[in-house]
Scaffold this active site. Structure first.
Site, PDB file in Angstrom:
ATOM      1  N   GLU A 177       0.823  -1.216   0.000  1.00 11.85           N
ATOM      2  CA  GLU A 177       0.000   0.000   0.000  1.00 11.85           C
ATOM      3  C   GLU A 177       0.857   1.267   0.000  1.00 11.85           C
ATOM      4  OE1 GLU A 177      -3.527   2.291   2.536  1.00 11.85           O
ATOM      5  OE2 GLU A 177      -2.772   0.376   3.278  1.00 11.85           O
ATOM      6  N   LYS A 219      -2.406  -2.014  -3.215  1.00 12.58           N
ATOM      7  CA  LYS A 219      -3.463  -1.166  -2.637  1.00 12.58           C
ATOM      8  C   LYS A 219      -3.051   0.295  -2.818  1.00 12.58           C
ATOM      9  CE  LYS A 219      -6.191  -0.168   1.510  1.00 12.58           C
ATOM     10  NZ  LYS A 219      -6.689  -0.647   2.812  1.00 12.58           N
TER      11      LYS A 219
END
Length: 339
Positions: A177, A219
């Site tokens: 992420e 992500k």
């Protein structure tokens, strides 16, 4: 050694029309959420809130996995079942947030570096034994006219790849992420420029550290105007810019991209995801890994009162259902007013 299990889990997390609930708020973050509805943050209230989300009947039709905070991984549902087992029994994959949060970056203290690599190998074994099959690590990249620096992007990309390597060694799917924040005054074009640089650096590091791309998920942020920008991009512009950026930088071997909502309102986050899927098919599955954009209406409906649990679960179910539709490109605004 874990190659097949990693690939199978990564694919299951982005099964058709399914996405991930990010219920991994740290103790400090969940306190802010509970403060906002006038509920004291204690282990009991945090357990009660997560319990209502995880026991929402039918949500497993739309939710493939749940990212847990460490406390939650070892907590039990009201019936005494460990949350990780309760989820797994419903066909929902338990995951775990493993980073220790963003701290000021030495040498560039206006920027952030995510900590938590020390001792991670041992923690991952403990989490795997407790039922976690995937993990999440968030890097935070701020945008101004001068930032981010190449230094900040480089060290965060390196840490993300080191985390991913340790996860795959432990048989745990890493969700990588790199979040380019949407809090500033930047235009959509500036966000696209920075996101492109960040993704380029991240995948360069992942390659150098021999990450199995088929056994991970990305992500990212959507490419979006900063909250304080006077000219906000519309849904179509966000979809087009985000896809343009992803096509340049994300290898087709990655099975899925699960967007963060990043402070977008719940309905806008759903509309953006839907617009991107309507432009498909894509090389990777495009789905969601939302926190606030799945939970905000449920939290507001609950307000810590047992008599509100049913209403809160209905609110969560609706957001899960609508985002599931968006992951298929089948969402419409009419679904917001539907019962």
């Amino acid at each position: 050694m874990h190659e097949k299990a990693l690939i199978d889990t990564a694919k299951a997390l982005v099964a058709d029309g399914k996405g991930i609930l990010a219920a991994d708020e740290s103790t400090g973050t969940i306190k802010k959420r509970l403060d906002g509805i006038g509920v004291e943050s204690t282990e009991a209230t945090r357990q009660a809130y997560r319990n209502l989300l995880f026991t929402t009947e039918g949500s497993e039709d739309f939710i493939s996995g749940v990212i847990l905070f460490e406390e939650t991984l070892f907590q039990k549902a009201d019936d005494g079942t460990l949350f990780s087992k309760l989820l797994a029994d419903k066909g929902v994959i338990p995951g775990i947030k493993v980073d220790k949060g963003a701290k000021p970056l030495a040498g560039s203290p206006e920027e952030m570096i995510t900590e938590g690599l020390d001792g991670l190998r041992d923690r991952l074994k403990e989490y795997a034994d407790a039922g976690a099959r995937f993990a999440k690590w968030r890097a935070v990249i701020d945008i101004t006219d001068e930032r981010p620096t190449d230094y900040c992007i480089g060290v965060n990309a390196n840490a993300l790849a080191r985390y991913a390597a340790l996860c795959q060694e432990a048989g745990i799917v890493p969700i990588v992420e790199p979040e380019v924040l949407m809090d500033g005054e930047n235009t959509l074009e500036r966000c696209e420029q920075v996101t492109d640089r960040v993704l380029d650096a991240v995948f360069t590091e992942l390659k150098q550290q021999q990450i199995l791309l088929e056994g991970m998920l990305l992500k990212p942020n959507m490419v979006i105007s900063g909250k304080k920008c006077g000219q906000q991009a519309d849904v179509a512009q966000v979809a087009d810019a985000t896809l343009r950026c992803l096509r340049r930088r994300v290898p087709a071997a990655v099975p899925g991209i699960v967007f963060l909502s990043g402070g977008q309102s719940d309905e806008v986050a759903t509309a953006h995801l839907n617009a991107m899927n309507k432009r498909g098919p894509h090389a990777w599955k495009l789905s969601f890994s939302y926190g606030r954009a799945l939970q905000a209406p449920a939290l507001d409906a609950w307000r810590g009162k047992p008599e509100n649990i049913e209403a809160a679960q209905k609110a969560y179910f609706k957001r899960a259902r609508n985002n599931s539709a968006a992951a298929r490109g089948e969402y419409s605004a009419d679904m917001e007013s539907a019962a």
